[in-house]
Design an enzyme around this catalytic site. Structure first.
Site: not given
Length: 417
Positions: A134, A142, A233, A246, A318
């Site tokens: 990501d 990241r 996305k 999440h 996802d």
């Protein structure tokens, strides 16, 4: 002799001469018959066409059921180095790829070594790995701290420059490709329409669907230009939610017509501009499918995304270990339902046991006739087609020039200022 008589004699002679020079229609047919259709040649051509085999289909035919199932899954791993669990997922379960997070990143050299280890371990398998990340820019980054950061999508949206968006997509791609990544879960095509949204915010290009479409597509094209696969996305749109998927399952009370007039516009534009892959969100659209979140909804994935919007690329879920799924479903059952709904790849970011359960439950579903082998082969075809398109290889990278990448980023930052 009168002039009239002379004229008629001349005409008669001319007609006689002409009849001698040109054959009649019947004679023409006799002397010059049209070529007869060669049925033998035509049949031979048809047979030759049938003999010509699609190399991807041929590749799929040679795979075992375990190889097929494994390629439908992208998994996460713990730590900075490859471990026995990761080796098992590659060597015993033939997973299609990995996704890396901050928990896997100590520094540039460490990350490079980890990715090289994954690729080297996969060398005995026939299909190269997706190595994914990501890397949206802004706060969702990241990569190691040695790299300079690019602005948030919100900042890019405020500038609203298509060329700049392309440059940023390209430099993000150059950066992660230099580390060994080949797939990026970006750009975000969600419209930031709800100020109370806890998860999207500055990850979006803004609240205007036209700006989100234009800049998102240019970022996507920049990634493609760098040789990295972009995944747009979160379809069909995560911008108007009050909950973070999440943690729990968000619900959106909009019908399909409302989505088509707003949330779906950036995704439709991306599809029309050759989007390679789409990530599906864990959101319940209660007026479209009252029972299933988008990730598990055949109505949303197959009927809307595939049939109505004509998307022929790869559909990826996802993360199935997010609260929206594991707090409400058995992860194995959810994976089976998602594949039957139209997903090609199941993303399992956390937990070796979760990954193994998904793989085993998918295999059991195929063996039990719950998922048809034809459905598995269709997904495999899309996946392999995408890997071939980007010429993925499990090649190790010896070193990376961080300064070169940072110079490109610094140039863009200077342009913005």
């Amino acid at each position: 002799m009168s002039k009239k008589l002379t004229f008629f004699i001349v005409i008669i002679i001319a007609l006689v001469l002409m009849s001698g020079c040109f054959p009649t229609i019947q004679e023409e047919k006799t002397e010059n018959p049209p070529p007869q259709q060669n049925n033998d040649e035509e049949n031979t051509e048809d047979i030759n066409e049938e003999i010509k085999e699609d190399p991807i289909k041929k590749q799929i035919e040679k795979m075992t059921i375990d190889e097929k199932i494994g390629l439908l899954v992208i998994v996460g791993l713990d730590g900075y180095a490859i471990d026995d669990d990761s080796k098992s997922l590659i060597e015993e379960y033939y997973v299609g790829g990995f996704i890396l997070f901050g928990r896997n990143v100590k520094n540039t050299n460490s990350l490079l070594q980890l990715i090289n280890s994954l690729k080297s371990t996969n060398k005995n398998n026939k299909i190269p790995l997706f190595i994914s990340i990501d890397e949206e820019g802004g706060r969702v980054s990241r990569v190691p701290k040695e790299f300079m950061k690019v602005p948030t999508n919100r900042k890019i949206g405020q500038i609203n420059n298509k060329e700049l968006s392309f440059e940023i997509g390209n430099v993000i791609g150059e950066k992660i490709r230099a580390l060994g990544f080949n797939l990026n879960f970006a750009p975000v095509m969600d419209i930031d329409s709800n100020p109370l949204n806890p998860v999207i915010g500055d990850r979006s290009f803004g609240s205007d669907e036209r700006i989100v479409s234009q800049l998102g597509i240019e970022t996507m094209k920049g990634l493609q230009n760098s040789g990295v696969i972009p995944v747009v996305k979160h379809f069909p749109g995560h911008g108007d939610t009050f909950l973070d998927s999440h943690i729990s399952l968000p619900t959106v009370d909009k019908d399909l017509n409302s989505l088509q007039q707003f949330e779906l516009i950036p995704f439709k534009e991306a599809i029309d501009n050759n989007a390679d892959a789409v990530m599906i969100a864990h959101i319940l659209y209660s007026r479209i499918d009252s029972e299933n979140p988008a990730t598990l909804s055949k109505t949303i994935i197959t009927e809307v995304l595939r049939n109505q919007m004509n998307f022929e690329g790869v559909v990826i879920t996802d993360d199935m270990t997010m609260g929206a799924i594991i707090e409400n479903y058995d992860i194995g059952d959810a994976a089976v339902k998602s594949v039957n709904a139209g997903s090609d790849i199941i993303l399992v970011c956390h937990g070796y046991d979760n990954a193994i359960k998904v793989i085993k439950d998918l295999k059991s579903a195929v063996e039990g006739g719950i998922i048809s082998i034809e459905k598995i082969d269709e997904s495999l075809y899309r996946i392999l087609q995408l890997k071939h398109k980007y010429d993925l290889k499990d090649e190790v990278i010896d070193s990376i020039d961080v300064w070169k990448i940072n110079s490109q980023i610094e140039k863009i930052l200077n342009e913005i200022q």
